[in-house]
Design an enzyme around this catalytic site. Structure first.
Site, PDB file in Angstrom:
ATOM      1  N   ARG A   1       0.977  -0.818   0.355  1.00 58.80           N
ATOM      2  CA  ARG A   1      -0.147  -0.008   0.352  1.00 58.80           C
ATOM      3  C   ARG A   1       0.850   1.109   0.283  1.00 58.80           C
ATOM      4  O   ARG A   1       0.653   2.702  -0.301  1.00 58.80           O
ATOM      5  CB  ARG A   1      -0.830  -0.229   1.023  1.00 58.80           C
ATOM      6  CG  ARG A   1      -2.582  -0.947   0.961  1.00 58.80           C
ATOM      7  CD  ARG A   1      -2.227  -1.422   2.313  1.00 58.80           C
ATOM      8  NE  ARG A   1      -4.321  -2.846   2.146  1.00 58.80           N
ATOM      9  CZ  ARG A   1      -3.462  -4.130   1.762  1.00 58.80           C
ATOM     10  NH1 ARG A   1      -2.815  -4.397   1.598  1.00 58.80           N
ATOM     11  NH2 ARG A   1      -4.627  -4.448   1.264  1.00 58.80           N
TER      12      ARG A   1
ATOM     13  N   ASP B   1      -3.944 -15.600   7.603  1.00 53.19           N
ATOM     14  CA  ASP B   1      -2.628 -15.915   6.998  1.00 53.19           C
ATOM     15  C   ASP B   1      -1.876 -16.382   8.226  1.00 53.19           C
ATOM     16  O   ASP B   1      -0.571 -17.335   7.126  1.00 53.19           O
ATOM     17  CB  ASP B   1      -1.543 -14.794   5.758  1.00 53.19           C
ATOM     18  CG  ASP B   1      -2.312 -14.093   5.276  1.00 53.19           C
ATOM     19  OD1 ASP B   1      -3.180 -14.623   4.657  1.00 53.19           O
ATOM     20  OD2 ASP B   1      -1.889 -12.700   4.915  1.00 53.19           O
TER      21      ASP B   1
ATOM     22  N   LYS C   1      -6.005 -19.493  -1.682  1.00 50.64           N
ATOM     23  CA  LYS C   1      -4.989 -18.402  -1.153  1.00 50.64           C
ATOM     24  C   LYS C   1      -3.447 -19.138  -2.746  1.00 50.64           C
ATOM     25  O   LYS C   1      -3.641 -19.496  -3.110  1.00 50.64           O
ATOM     26  CB  LYS C   1      -4.013 -19.030  -0.377  1.00 50.64           C
ATOM     27  CG  LYS C   1      -5.435 -18.576   0.967  1.00 50.64           C
ATOM     28  CD  LYS C   1      -4.943 -16.682   0.684  1.00 50.64           C
ATOM     29  CE  LYS C   1      -6.982 -15.879   1.913  1.00 50.64           C
ATOM     30  NZ  LYS C   1      -6.382 -14.300   1.520  1.00 50.64           N
TER      31      LYS C   1
HETATM   32  C1  S3P Z   1      -4.051  -8.851   1.994  1.00 50.77           C
HETATM   33  C2  S3P Z   1      -5.187  -9.821   2.646  1.00 50.77           C
HETATM   34  C3  S3P Z   1      -5.469 -11.081   2.431  1.00 50.77           C
HETATM   35  C4  S3P Z   1      -4.259 -11.362   2.855  1.00 50.77           C
HETATM   36  C5  S3P Z   1      -3.219 -11.596   1.689  1.00 50.77           C
HETATM   37  C6  S3P Z   1      -2.357 -10.546   2.177  1.00 50.77           C
HETATM   38  C7  S3P Z   1      -3.915  -8.116   1.572  1.00 50.77           C
HETATM   39  O1  S3P Z   1      -5.892 -11.482   1.417  1.00 50.77           O
HETATM   40  O2  S3P Z   1      -4.444 -13.308   2.626  1.00 50.77           O
HETATM   41  O3  S3P Z   1      -2.211 -12.362   2.211  1.00 50.77           O
HETATM   42  O4  S3P Z   1      -2.344  -7.361   1.013  1.00 50.77           O
HETATM   43  O5  S3P Z   1      -5.029  -6.827   1.154  1.00 50.77           O
HETATM   44  P1  S3P Z   1      -7.578 -11.445   0.786  1.00 50.77           P
HETATM   45  O6  S3P Z   1      -7.617 -10.238   0.611  1.00 50.77           O
HETATM   46  O7  S3P Z   1      -8.277 -11.674  -0.145  1.00 50.77           O
HETATM   47  O8  S3P Z   1      -8.472 -11.801   1.730  1.00 50.77           O
END
Ligand code: S3P
Length: 431
Positions: free
Chosen positions: A27, A314, A341
């Site tokens: 981000r 995660d 995932k």
């Molecule tokens: C993430 C959101 C999660 C997470 C991923 C990183 C992110 O996924 O599992 O490792 O940085 O927004 P999802 O938004 O698909 O749940």
């Protein structure tokens, strides 16, 4: 393929400063790139996934420079990106692909984004639908799979109810909302990680939140900032679980993010009997940060489901190892998202747990693990998934006998310094 052989460790001790948070680093790079002015990002993660994000913006004309451990990014402002002259490759990174798509949808040019074999199998329909409703022309392979082709342009705001708890989908819509005319409203089914909301507001963008609803007015120009990225709790969790499971361990984890939407793993490990003390809680650039003091503990089984799941999604691979070493049954439900995932993590972990001699039942939305306080060594397979690979390395350190973990190269996507931190803290033999 890289692999690692290792035997049972005696204990883990000392302190670690986990690498920068992966989600927050993505981000920071994205928002700085479209900001007005020069941002300085301290403590960013140099994992392969984040480098993919950085390269994508460099392809679109963003100037980035690494200075010591910091990343300096000269933003192009919202509408200053250039059309990339080649396909953007997101590699293994779902966050790169899904979040960037929101930004690309607001650009007056064409872009194509692809990824590795695993990413090209992951569902993108969940972002294509809202982006199309906003007026973007987006194309995918049949079934909603990458490569994606995005012909961006003027976007309109929408009110959108998400049907999966996904921070990636939410963030994609928030970024597109930044480019849209009017106010975009998003409703989540369950709260997912909120780093995008926090960082946008740190960069001066107004958003409002009412329970599970977020709204953002378009055309607000983010202003460059100096940003400090906290350590990644998801990466730290491998060390935390190792310290809990290995007798006589004591570990200090410094400068780690403990944002409520991410810290479910601390709550659950404590509920299992884990001795984890949260110290020096502070706020840095809108994120909650703390130090954690962890001591070896006897763990018992636990039931996890519902709104807790996105708060530790995660960490479930390493939680499976803790559950296998605990006394009693652990039940994980409402975690169907694990199936999409980097690998199908329900299936990957169930098959690897069985190799450890653990009695585990695979459910459509989770699993039931019968903990018996010990696990067997084995030859494990990472399934090409970084978090599965690291969870299996922790399992090998607590298993009886020598194990092998095959396919460890994927660890570089999120935690390139994993082995170095292990070497610094793990004690083998009788010392
Ligand atoms: C993430 C959101 C999660 C997470 C991923 C990183 C992110 O996924 O599992 O490792 O940085 O927004 P999802 O938004 O698909 O749940």
């Amino acid at each position: 393929m890289e692999s690692l052989r290792l035997g049972r460790a005696r204990r883990i001790e000392g302190e670690i400063i986990p690498p920068g948070d992966k989600s927050i680093t993505h981000r920071a790079i994205m928002i700085s790139s479209v900001s007005k002015g020069v941002s300085c990002i301290h403590g960013y993660l140099k994992g392969e996934d984040n480098i993919r994000t950085l390269k994508a913006f460099e392809m679109m004309g963003v100037n980035a420079e690494q200075r010591n451990c910091d990343l300096i990014i000269k933003g192009t402002e919202l509408f200053g990106l250039n059309e990339p002259s080649d396909v953007i490759d997101a590699g293994n990174s779902g966050t790169t692909m899904r979040l960037i798509s929101g930004i690309l949808s607001g650009q007056n040019f064409l872009s194509v984004i692809t990824g590795d074999e695993s990413l090209r199998r992951r569902p993108m329909g969940r972002i294509l639908e809202p982006l199309r409703l906003m007026g973007a022309e987006v194309f995918s392979r049949k079934g909603g799979f990458a490569p994606l082709v995005i012909k961006g342009g003027r976007l309109k705001s929408i009110s959108y109810r998400m049907n999966v708890a996904s921070a990636q989908v939410k963030s994609c819509i928030l970024f597109a909302g930044l480019y849209a005319d009017g106010i975009t409203e998003i409703e989540e089914p369950v709260q997912s990680r909120d780093h995008t909301e926090r960082m946008l507001s740190y960069f001066g963008v107004n958003l409002s939140r009412n329970n599970l609803k977020i709204s953002i007015r378009g055309h607000q120009q983010p202003e460059a900032r100096e940003i400090f990225i906290p350590g990644d709790l998801s990466s730290a969790s491998f060390f935390i679980v190792a310290a809990l499971l290995l007798n006589n361990s004591e570990l200090l984890v410094k400068n780690v993010g403990v944002n409520y939407t991410r810290s479910g793993i601390i709550d659950v490990l404590k509920q299992m009997g884990g001795n984890i003390e949260i110290m020096n809680l502070r706020k840095i650039c809108e994120e909650d940060v703390a130090d954690l003091y962890v001591k070896a503990s006897r763990l018992k089984g636990v039931k996890i489901s519902g709104p807790l799941i996105p708060r530790l999604i995660d960490e479930i691979p390493v939680l499976c190892v803790a559950a296998a070493m605990a006394e009693g049954e652990t039940e994980i439900r409402d975690a169907t998202e694990l199936r999409v995932k980097e690998s199908d993590r329900i299936n990957s972990m169930c098959s690897e747990l069985r190799k450890m001699g653990v009695d585990v039942e695979e459910l459509e939305d989770g699993m039931v693990i019968q903990g018996k306080g010990r696990i067997d060594s084995a030859v494990f397979d990472s399934h090409g998934d970084h978090r599965v690979a690291m969870a299996l390395i922790i399992a090998s350190l607590v298993a009886e006998g020598e194990s092998e973990v095959r396919g460890t190269e994927c660890i570089r996507t999120s935690f390139p310094s994993f082995f170095e931190l292990l070497r610094n803290t793990i004690i083998f033999g009788n010392s």
